[in-house]
Write a protein that holds these residues in place. Structure first.
Motif, mmCIF file in Angstrom:
data_model
loop_
_atom_site.group_PDB
_atom_site.id
_atom_site.type_symbol
_atom_site.label_atom_id
_atom_site.label_comp_id
_atom_site.label_asym_id
_atom_site.label_seq_id
_atom_site.Cartn_x
_atom_site.Cartn_y
_atom_site.Cartn_z
ATOM 1 N N GLY A 43 0.815 -1.210 0.000
ATOM 2 C CA GLY A 43 0.000 0.000 0.000
ATOM 3 C C GLY A 43 0.848 1.259 0.000
ATOM 4 O O GLY A 43 0.564 2.227 -0.715
ATOM 5 N N ALA A 44 1.925 1.242 0.808
ATOM 6 C CA ALA A 44 2.832 2.389 0.845
ATOM 7 C C ALA A 44 3.529 2.591 -0.489
ATOM 8 O O ALA A 44 3.741 3.721 -0.943
ATOM 9 C CB ALA A 44 3.864 2.199 1.958
ATOM 10 N N ALA A 45 3.894 1.482 -1.150
ATOM 11 C CA ALA A 45 4.568 1.569 -2.446
ATOM 12 C C ALA A 45 3.687 2.261 -3.483
ATOM 13 O O ALA A 45 4.186 2.923 -4.405
ATOM 14 C CB ALA A 45 4.950 0.178 -2.933
ATOM 15 N N PHE A 46 2.378 2.137 -3.332
ATOM 16 C CA PHE A 46 1.442 2.812 -4.235
ATOM 17 C C PHE A 46 1.162 4.244 -3.787
ATOM 18 O O PHE A 46 1.165 5.175 -4.593
ATOM 19 C CB PHE A 46 0.134 2.026 -4.314
ATOM 20 C CG PHE A 46 -0.885 2.607 -5.269
ATOM 21 C CD1 PHE A 46 -0.966 2.157 -6.574
ATOM 22 C CD2 PHE A 46 -1.760 3.605 -4.861
ATOM 23 C CE1 PHE A 46 -1.892 2.692 -7.459
ATOM 24 C CE2 PHE A 46 -2.691 4.149 -5.733
ATOM 25 C CZ PHE A 46 -2.758 3.689 -7.035
ATOM 26 N N LEU A 47 0.904 4.431 -2.475
ATOM 27 C CA LEU A 47 0.407 5.716 -1.983
ATOM 28 C C LEU A 47 1.499 6.764 -1.782
ATOM 29 O O LEU A 47 1.254 7.957 -2.007
ATOM 30 C CB LEU A 47 -0.342 5.506 -0.664
ATOM 31 C CG LEU A 47 -1.681 4.766 -0.774
ATOM 32 C CD1 LEU A 47 -2.216 4.431 0.614
ATOM 33 C CD2 LEU A 47 -2.696 5.606 -1.546
ATOM 34 N N VAL A 48 2.682 6.368 -1.327
ATOM 35 C CA VAL A 48 3.730 7.349 -1.046
ATOM 36 C C VAL A 48 4.134 8.126 -2.306
ATOM 37 O O VAL A 48 4.176 9.366 -2.288
ATOM 38 C CB VAL A 48 4.943 6.690 -0.373
ATOM 39 C CG1 VAL A 48 6.125 7.653 -0.316
ATOM 40 C CG2 VAL A 48 4.570 6.233 1.051
ATOM 41 N N PRO A 49 4.436 7.458 -3.430
ATOM 42 C CA PRO A 49 4.755 8.234 -4.636
ATOM 43 C C PRO A 49 3.590 9.100 -5.107
ATOM 44 O O PRO A 49 3.794 10.228 -5.580
ATOM 45 C CB PRO A 49 5.083 7.151 -5.675
ATOM 46 C CG PRO A 49 5.467 5.960 -4.881
ATOM 47 C CD PRO A 49 4.621 6.014 -3.651
#
Length: 316
Positions: A43-49
């Motif tokens: 989820g972080a890999a999608f949301l952070v960028p």
């Protein structure tokens, strides 16, 4: 509602409602800590960028401590509790019990917001909603110790969501929800790195569990939040909050249709009573003269008449 809003609403409801199915599939062959770590990392890999590209991290550094607290209550603990609970209860039961979130929000709002007086409608809603929990646990689980513990874990996750909702409004309401949610996924994945590493599966999980975990992270956490924020922009927060009532229906349907879970009287009664109770307990009242003259205080209290409004962080 426009056609675009309707499609966004339907997509987000189905995606989040399916989370309980994918959690069930994932925890069959992976420990809960591993599931939480994998889900939040993806989820972080999608949301952070995405958040960085939209400059959604502006102004979050001074409130990093509140973000950590909300992360524990609204993401790290609930995702673990739900994953652990679904080792012992069906995905449909977990979905229905998670729908108690608005009931807990209403109770906490009445306790924390002194201007909120429990009128008859809200009191009736709380009684009906929690009667639904009793019906579900009493009819479906029938006193099984492990099942009751699993159900209790899911109910605790709903209490965490509710607590975080009020704290979010008090501390973070003026921050970009996308940036806060992206940070929460990153913090949660970091917190579960060590527990996941020491509790790795003894054998390589089957493809079904790996795909379920990947879907939970990329689609049900990453993509779903992006759709959710677009929905709020298109149709408003009040419309988006209705997803809370649709999710357990999706969870029940998918559990019965795809996992072969039984459609029981307890599940149907619990679903209906919890939904009706939550709707009554969180319905708006006409503003009083006291409220109009400044009876509410503080950031969280300024929205105390909308305890079921989404706050941009709940992971389902």
């Amino acid at each position: 509602m426009t056609r675009k809003s309707l499609l966004l609403f339907a997509a987000t409801s189905v995606i989040w409602g399916s989370s309980f199915l994918f959690i069930r599939l994932a925890v069959e062959h992976m420990p809960p800590a591993t599931v939480v770590f994998g889900r939040t990392l993806l989820g972080a890999a999608f949301l952070v960028p995405l958040a960085a590209s939209r400059q959604a991290f502006r102004g979050v550094r001074p409130v990093i401590a509140p973000i950590i607290i909300v992360t524990v209550l609204d993401m790290a603990a609930p995702t673990f509790l739900t994953a652990w609970g679904e080792q012992h209860v069906s995905s449909s039961v977990a979905g229905i019990l998670t729908a108690t979130d608005p009931l807990f929000t209403a109770v906490l709002a009445l306790w924390l917001i002194r201007s909120e007086v429990p009128d008859r409608k809200r009191t009736l809603g709380l009684i009906i909603g929690f009667a639904g929990v009793v019906a579900l646990l009493g009819i479906d689980l029938r006193g099984s110790a492990l099942e009751l513990l699993g159900a209790g874990a899911v109910i605790l996750s709903a209490l965490g969501y509710a607590s975080a909702a009020l704290l979010y409004r008090r501390w973070l309401d003026d921050k970009a929800a996308l940036g806060v949610t992206a940070l929460m996924t990153a913090i949660s994945s970091a917190a579960f790195l060590h527990p996941a590493a020491i509790d790795l599966p003894r054998q390589v999980p089957p493809v079904s569990s790996i795909l379920a975990l990947a879907t939970l992270g990329v689609v049900n956490t990453g993509v779903a939040y992006w759709l959710f924020y677009v929905l709020i922009d298109e149709a408003g927060a009040a419309t988006a909050s209705v997803i809370t009532y649709v999710m357990p229906v999706v969870a029940l349907f998918l559990g019965v249709a795809l996992l072969g879970e039984r459609l029981t009287i307890g599940a149907v009664a619990g679903l209906v009573l919890i939904a009706v109770g939550a709707w009554l307990a969180t319905s708006r009242r006409a503003p009083s003269a006291d409220a109009d003259s400044g009876g509410r205080q503080g950031g969280a209290q300024s929205r105390g008449d909308e305890p079921s409004q989404p706050h941009g962080a709940e992971v389902r």
